[in-house]
Design a protein around this motif. Structure first.
Motif, PDB file in Angstrom:
ATOM      1  N   THR A   1       0.887  -1.342   0.004  1.00 16.98           N
ATOM      2  CA  THR A   1       0.073   0.188  -0.102  1.00 16.98           C
ATOM      3  C   THR A   1       0.947   1.270   0.095  1.00 16.98           C
ATOM      4  O   THR A   1       0.651   2.230  -0.602  1.00 16.98           O
ATOM      5  CB  THR A   1      -0.981   0.037   1.100  1.00 16.98           C
ATOM      6  N   ASP A   2       1.953   1.196   0.520  1.00 13.51           N
ATOM      7  CA  ASP A   2       2.856   2.234   0.892  1.00 13.51           C
ATOM      8  C   ASP A   2       3.528   2.559  -0.789  1.00 13.51           C
ATOM      9  O   ASP A   2       3.470   3.801  -1.083  1.00 13.51           O
ATOM     10  CB  ASP A   2       4.166   2.079   1.663  1.00 13.51           C
ATOM     11  N   ASP A   3       3.788   1.537  -1.463  1.00 15.23           N
ATOM     12  CA  ASP A   3       4.397   1.417  -2.640  1.00 15.23           C
ATOM     13  C   ASP A   3       3.201   2.220  -3.925  1.00 15.23           C
ATOM     14  O   ASP A   3       3.647   3.038  -4.700  1.00 15.23           O
ATOM     15  CB  ASP A   3       4.934   0.340  -3.340  1.00 15.23           C
ATOM     16  N   LYS A   4       2.264   1.885  -3.454  1.00 17.11           N
ATOM     17  CA  LYS A   4       1.119   2.101  -4.304  1.00 17.11           C
ATOM     18  C   LYS A   4       0.835   3.879  -4.088  1.00 17.11           C
ATOM     19  O   LYS A   4       0.425   4.586  -4.943  1.00 17.11           O
ATOM     20  CB  LYS A   4      -0.301   1.341  -3.944  1.00 17.11           C
ATOM     21  N   ARG A   5       0.892   4.037  -2.660  1.00 19.48           N
ATOM     22  CA  ARG A   5       0.564   5.506  -2.445  1.00 19.48           C
ATOM     23  C   ARG A   5       1.822   6.232  -2.993  1.00 19.48           C
ATOM     24  O   ARG A   5       1.566   7.244  -3.599  1.00 19.48           O
ATOM     25  CB  ARG A   5       0.492   5.611  -0.888  1.00 19.48           C
ATOM     26  N   VAL A   6       3.103   5.760  -2.539  1.00 17.50           N
ATOM     27  CA  VAL A   6       4.163   6.580  -3.102  1.00 17.50           C
ATOM     28  C   VAL A   6       4.007   6.682  -4.844  1.00 17.50           C
ATOM     29  O   VAL A   6       4.528   7.989  -5.163  1.00 17.50           O
ATOM     30  CB  VAL A   6       5.619   5.931  -3.010  1.00 17.50           C
ATOM     31  N   ASN A   7       3.801   5.545  -5.629  1.00 12.91           N
ATOM     32  CA  ASN A   7       3.438   5.804  -7.139  1.00 12.91           C
ATOM     33  C   ASN A   7       2.323   6.598  -7.353  1.00 12.91           C
ATOM     34  O   ASN A   7       2.639   7.561  -8.483  1.00 12.91           O
ATOM     35  CB  ASN A   7       3.180   4.268  -7.437  1.00 12.91           C
TER      36      ASN A   7
ATOM     37  N   ALA B   1       1.261   9.207  -5.572  1.00 10.84           N
ATOM     38  CA  ALA B   1       1.825  10.583  -5.283  1.00 10.84           C
ATOM     39  C   ALA B   1       2.815  10.920  -6.437  1.00 10.84           C
ATOM     40  O   ALA B   1       2.827  12.161  -6.677  1.00 10.84           O
ATOM     41  CB  ALA B   1       2.586  10.471  -3.817  1.00 10.84           C
ATOM     42  N   GLN B   2       3.757  10.102  -6.723  1.00 12.82           N
ATOM     43  CA  GLN B   2       4.580  10.532  -7.900  1.00 12.82           C
ATOM     44  C   GLN B   2       3.987  10.858  -9.170  1.00 12.82           C
ATOM     45  O   GLN B   2       4.264  11.885  -9.772  1.00 12.82           O
ATOM     46  CB  GLN B   2       5.795   9.028  -8.084  1.00 12.82           C
ATOM     47  N   GLN B   3       2.916   9.816  -9.519  1.00 14.06           N
ATOM     48  CA  GLN B   3       2.110  10.201 -10.640  1.00 14.06           C
ATOM     49  C   GLN B   3       1.392  11.475 -10.563  1.00 14.06           C
ATOM     50  O   GLN B   3       1.350  12.172 -11.554  1.00 14.06           O
ATOM     51  CB  GLN B   3       1.170   9.053 -10.923  1.00 14.06           C
ATOM     52  N   ALA B   4       0.870  11.726  -9.413  1.00 15.84           N
ATOM     53  CA  ALA B   4       0.207  13.320  -9.232  1.00 15.84           C
ATOM     54  C   ALA B   4       0.990  14.262  -9.358  1.00 15.84           C
ATOM     55  O   ALA B   4       0.869  15.386 -10.057  1.00 15.84           O
ATOM     56  CB  ALA B   4      -0.580  13.179  -7.832  1.00 15.84           C
ATOM     57  N   ALA B   5       2.330  14.058  -8.767  1.00 11.64           N
ATOM     58  CA  ALA B   5       3.214  14.942  -9.033  1.00 11.64           C
ATOM     59  C   ALA B   5       3.592  15.394 -10.352  1.00 11.64           C
ATOM     60  O   ALA B   5       3.976  16.533 -11.006  1.00 11.64           O
ATOM     61  CB  ALA B   5       4.446  14.740  -8.109  1.00 11.64           C
ATOM     62  N   ILE B   6       3.777  14.114 -11.000  1.00 12.70           N
ATOM     63  CA  ILE B   6       4.207  14.279 -12.414  1.00 12.70           C
ATOM     64  C   ILE B   6       3.207  15.074 -13.344  1.00 12.70           C
ATOM     65  O   ILE B   6       3.220  15.933 -14.159  1.00 12.70           O
ATOM     66  CB  ILE B   6       4.582  12.931 -13.060  1.00 12.70           C
ATOM     67  N   ASP B   7       1.852  14.521 -13.038  1.00 15.72           N
ATOM     68  CA  ASP B   7       0.424  15.327 -13.830  1.00 15.72           C
ATOM     69  C   ASP B   7       0.581  16.574 -13.287  1.00 15.72           C
ATOM     70  O   ASP B   7       0.247  17.531 -14.408  1.00 15.72           O
ATOM     71  CB  ASP B   7      -0.525  14.512 -13.258  1.00 15.72           C
ATOM     72  N   THR B   8       0.596  17.030 -12.177  1.00 14.28           N
ATOM     73  CA  THR B   8       0.719  18.361 -11.736  1.00 14.28           C
ATOM     74  C   THR B   8       2.036  19.300 -12.563  1.00 14.28           C
ATOM     75  O   THR B   8       1.748  20.394 -12.931  1.00 14.28           O
ATOM     76  CB  THR B   8       0.874  18.539 -10.152  1.00 14.28           C
ATOM     77  N   THR B   9       3.067  18.825 -12.498  1.00 13.77           N
ATOM     78  CA  THR B   9       4.150  19.361 -13.350  1.00 13.77           C
ATOM     79  C   THR B   9       4.001  19.521 -14.773  1.00 13.77           C
ATOM     80  O   THR B   9       4.134  20.616 -15.139  1.00 13.77           O
ATOM     81  CB  THR B   9       5.712  18.457 -12.746  1.00 13.77           C
ATOM     82  N   LYS B  10       3.421  18.387 -15.199  1.00 14.17           N
ATOM     83  CA  LYS B  10       2.955  18.435 -16.588  1.00 14.17           C
ATOM     84  C   LYS B  10       1.921  19.582 -16.830  1.00 14.17           C
ATOM     85  O   LYS B  10       2.212  20.380 -17.795  1.00 14.17           O
ATOM     86  CB  LYS B  10       2.662  17.213 -17.166  1.00 14.17           C
ATOM     87  N   ALA B  11       0.982  19.617 -16.260  1.00 14.69           N
ATOM     88  CA  ALA B  11      -0.042  20.584 -16.272  1.00 14.69           C
ATOM     89  C   ALA B  11       0.432  21.868 -16.010  1.00 14.69           C
ATOM     90  O   ALA B  11       0.225  23.092 -16.766  1.00 14.69           O
ATOM     91  CB  ALA B  11      -1.229  20.516 -15.402  1.00 14.69           C
ATOM     92  N   VAL B  12       1.420  22.387 -14.962  1.00 15.00           N
ATOM     93  CA  VAL B  12       1.958  23.427 -14.842  1.00 15.00           C
ATOM     94  C   VAL B  12       2.909  24.010 -16.163  1.00 15.00           C
ATOM     95  O   VAL B  12       2.888  25.091 -16.519  1.00 15.00           O
ATOM     96  CB  VAL B  12       2.512  23.600 -13.534  1.00 15.00           C
ATOM     97  N   TYR B  13       3.677  22.932 -16.656  1.00 17.33           N
ATOM     98  CA  TYR B  13       4.500  23.217 -17.666  1.00 17.33           C
ATOM     99  C   TYR B  13       3.775  23.553 -18.675  1.00 17.33           C
ATOM    100  O   TYR B  13       3.936  24.596 -19.649  1.00 17.33           O
ATOM    101  CB  TYR B  13       5.453  21.780 -17.778  1.00 17.33           C
ATOM    102  N   ASP B  14       2.552  22.732 -19.135  1.00 16.84           N
ATOM    103  CA  ASP B  14       1.866  22.970 -20.255  1.00 16.84           C
ATOM    104  C   ASP B  14       1.186  24.376 -20.166  1.00 16.84           C
ATOM    105  O   ASP B  14       1.161  25.326 -21.099  1.00 16.84           O
ATOM    106  CB  ASP B  14       0.615  22.004 -20.436  1.00 16.84           C
TER     107      ASP B  14
END
Length: 154
Positions: free
Chosen positions: A34-40, A42-55
Motif C-alpha cells: 500500500t505504501d508503494d501504491k501510495r508513493v506511485n 503521489a509520484q504520478q500526481a506530482a508528474i501530472d501536476t508538473t506537466k499541467a503547470v509546464y503546459d
C-alpha cells in the motif's frame, strides 16, 4: 508420552509465535504494497501536476509571444505610416518651395525687365540731354562766331 506432550507443547507455544510472526509479516508486506501504491500515486500526481503547470506555462509563454508579435506588427505599421506621412509632408514642402522659388524668380525677372526698361529710358534721356547740350554747344559756337566777327568788325 511426555515426549509427545513436550513436542506438542513446543509446537503449541511456537505455533502461536509463528502465526503471530506470519501475521506480522503479512501485515508488513501488505503495508509495504500500500505504501508503494501510495508513493506511485503521489509520484504520478506530482508528474501530472508538473506537466499541467509546464503546459500552462508554455501556453502563457506562447500567448505572451503572440501579444509581443502583435505589438511589433502594430508598431511597425505605425512606423511605416509615420514614414509615409513624413515623405508626403516632405514632398509637399518641396513643392511649396519650388512654387515659391518660381514666384520669386518671376518677380526677379519682372524687376530685371523694369530695371532694364528704366535703364533704357535713362539712356534715352541721357542721349536727349547730350543732343540738347550739342545743340547748345552749336549755338554757343555760333554766338561766339558772331561775337568774334562782330568784334572784328568793330
Amino acid at each position: 508420552m511426555t515426549a509427545l506432550a513436550e513436542i506438542m507443547g513446543f509446537i503449541e507455544n511456537n505455533s502461536v509465535a509463528l502465526v503471530v510472526l506470519a501475521l506480522l509479516l503479512s501485515y508488513i508486506l501488505q503495508k509495504a504494497k500500500t505504501d508503494d501504491k501510495r508513493v506511485n500515486e503521489a509520484q504520478q500526481a506530482a508528474i501530472d501536476t508538473t506537466k499541467a503547470v509546464y503546459d500552462d506555462a508554455q501556453k502563457k509563454i506562447e500567448e505572451a509571444n503572440q501579444a509581443i508579435r502583435e505589438r511589433e506588427d502594430i508598431l511597425l505599421a505605425s512606423s511605416m505610416e509615420r514614414e509615409e506621412i513624413l515623405r508626403e509632408e516632405s514632398r509637399k514642402r518641396e513643392e511649396l518651395i519650388r512654387q515659391e522659388s518660381g514666384k520669386r524668380e518671376s518677380i526677379l525677372m519682372l524687376n530685371m525687365e523694369r530695371i532694364t526698361a528704366n535703364l533704357k529710358d535713362i539712356t534715352k534721356a541721357m542721349n536727349e540731354i547730350k543732343d540738347s547740350f550739342s545743340g547748345i554747344d552749336r549755338r554757343l559756337e555760333k554766338i561766339e562766331e558772331r561775337v568774334g566777327t562782330a568784334d572784328e568788325q568793330a
